[in-house]
Design an enzyme around this catalytic site. Structure first.
Site, PDB file in Angstrom:
ATOM      1  CB  ILE A   1      -0.992   0.039   1.188  1.00  0.00           C
ATOM      2  CG1 ILE A   1      -0.273  -0.153   2.530  1.00  0.00           C
ATOM      3  CG2 ILE A   1      -2.074  -0.990   1.008  1.00  0.00           C
ATOM      4  CD1 ILE A   1      -1.200  -0.014   3.732  1.00  0.00           C
ATOM      5  N   GLY A   2       2.160   1.175   0.144  1.00  0.00           N
ATOM      6  CA  GLY A   2       2.953   2.402   0.120  1.00  0.00           C
ATOM      7  C   GLY A   2       4.389   2.183   0.534  1.00  0.00           C
ATOM      8  CE  LYS A   3      10.985   2.722  -1.057  1.00  0.00           C
ATOM      9  NZ  LYS A   3      11.768   3.089   0.121  1.00  0.00           N
TER      10      LYS A   3
ATOM     11  CE  LYS B   1       7.659   2.721   9.165  1.00  0.00           C
ATOM     12  NZ  LYS B   1       7.905   4.178   9.209  1.00  0.00           N
TER      13      LYS B   1
ATOM     14  CE1 TYR C   1      16.260   5.359   6.814  1.00  0.00           C
ATOM     15  CE2 TYR C   1      14.855   5.786   8.704  1.00  0.00           C
ATOM     16  CZ  TYR C   1      15.956   6.099   7.936  1.00  0.00           C
ATOM     17  OH  TYR C   1      16.749   7.156   8.290  1.00  0.00           O
ATOM     18  N   GLY C   2      11.757   1.287   4.126  1.00  0.00           N
ATOM     19  CA  GLY C   2      11.005   0.076   3.847  1.00  0.00           C
ATOM     20  C   GLY C   2       9.606   0.312   3.308  1.00  0.00           C
ATOM     21  CE  LYS C   3       8.862  -2.169  -2.473  1.00  0.00           C
ATOM     22  NZ  LYS C   3       8.703  -3.209  -3.515  1.00  0.00           N
ATOM     23  CB  VAL C   4       3.557   0.742   4.111  1.00  0.00           C
ATOM     24  CG1 VAL C   4       2.387   0.579   5.077  1.00  0.00           C
ATOM     25  CG2 VAL C   4       4.593   1.703   4.690  1.00  0.00           C
TER      26      VAL C   4
ATOM     27  CG  ASP D   1       9.570  13.836   6.710  1.00  0.00           C
ATOM     28  OD1 ASP D   1       9.590  14.873   6.004  1.00  0.00           O
ATOM     29  OD2 ASP D   1       9.653  12.695   6.231  1.00  0.00           O
TER      30      ASP D   1
END
Length: 244
Positions: free
Chosen positions: A27-29, A50, A32-35, A150
């Site tokens: 579903i996303g990024k 994540k 650090y790393g993909k989700v 962020d």
């Protein structure tokens, strides 16, 4: 492989995620790393995970995000934290899984851009609601001596019930009684406050939690226009323009 421990957490102590969670789709990024969207095999509930890439030098960031989520996710405007898991994998590399609340509504950036593509703009009342809820989440972090660092539309997610959630604490900083300011330049260029950018050029420059308020102000413009100011410039060029 991951180091077996950070400064105070031992990764080996976390349970194997495959006993509880099954990946459904990407579903996303994150920082650090993909989700991924995952299914709880025990009760059928869904969540987001994540999966952190097996990189040696991010253990401090992993530990910081874990500690912040564990301590501060009990607020209505901070994504809920369901736990950390450790998956050993000799072939592909060990993985850390951060399991979080699933926010099916996507990011507020996606919402704003989608409306603009249809020739519409986000109503000011909706922008005000998003900003108010995000501010409540930031207030919770700041009271607990944590700077997000962020803040941007992609890190503010919507639930299907219209809830607003702050996410992605990969570069967040925890303050202490002896260190109430920071001097490390991090964040996404177009949303960065001038005092954060100054840390790259002046070693004695510092900043505090107010940098998150600047970034949220830039996010307000992003929600109205679809992009932050200076987005037509190269990010490095924007870093020179913002403080002026």
């Amino acid at each position: 492989m991951f180091p077996q421990s950070g400064k105070s957490i031992v990764f080996d102590n976390f349970p194997d995620p495959t006993d509880t969670w099954e990946i459904i789709e990407t579903i996303g990024k994150g920082t650090y790393g993909k989700v991924y969207k995952v299914l709880n095999k025990l009760d059928g509930s869904k969540a987001a995970v994540k999966i952190l890439d097996p990189i040696h030098d991010i253990d401090e960031e992993i530990e910081a995000e874990y500690n912040i989520l564990k301590a501060l996710s009990d607020h209505a405007n901070v994504v809920k934290f369901y736990g950390m898991y450790y998956k050993k994998d000799v072939k592909c590399g060990d993985q850390l899984w951060l399991v979080l609340e699933l926010c099916n509504g996507g990011s507020v950036t996606d919402l704003a851009k989608g409306m603009l593509k249809r020739g519409d703009r986000m109503d000011e009342a909706i922008i005000a609601y998003i900003l108010h809820e995000a501010l409540m989440g930031l207030q919770h972090l700041h009271i607990n001596k944590t700077i997000h660092r962020d803040v941007k539309g992609n890190n503010i997610l919507l639930t299907t019930q219209g809830g607003i959630k702050l996410v992605d604490f990969g570069v967040s900083a925890q303050l202490t009684n002896t260190r109430l300011r920071r001097n490390t330049s991090v964040g996404t260029p177009f949303w960065m406050a001038p005092e954060v950018i100054a840390c790259e050029q002046q070693l004695d420059s510092t900043y505090d939690a107010r940098c998150d308020v600047w970034s949220l102000g830039i996010t307000a413009i992003e929600l109205g226009d679809g992009d932050p100011p200076l987005s037509d410039l190269h990010p490095m060029r924007a870093l020179f323009k913002i403080p002026r």
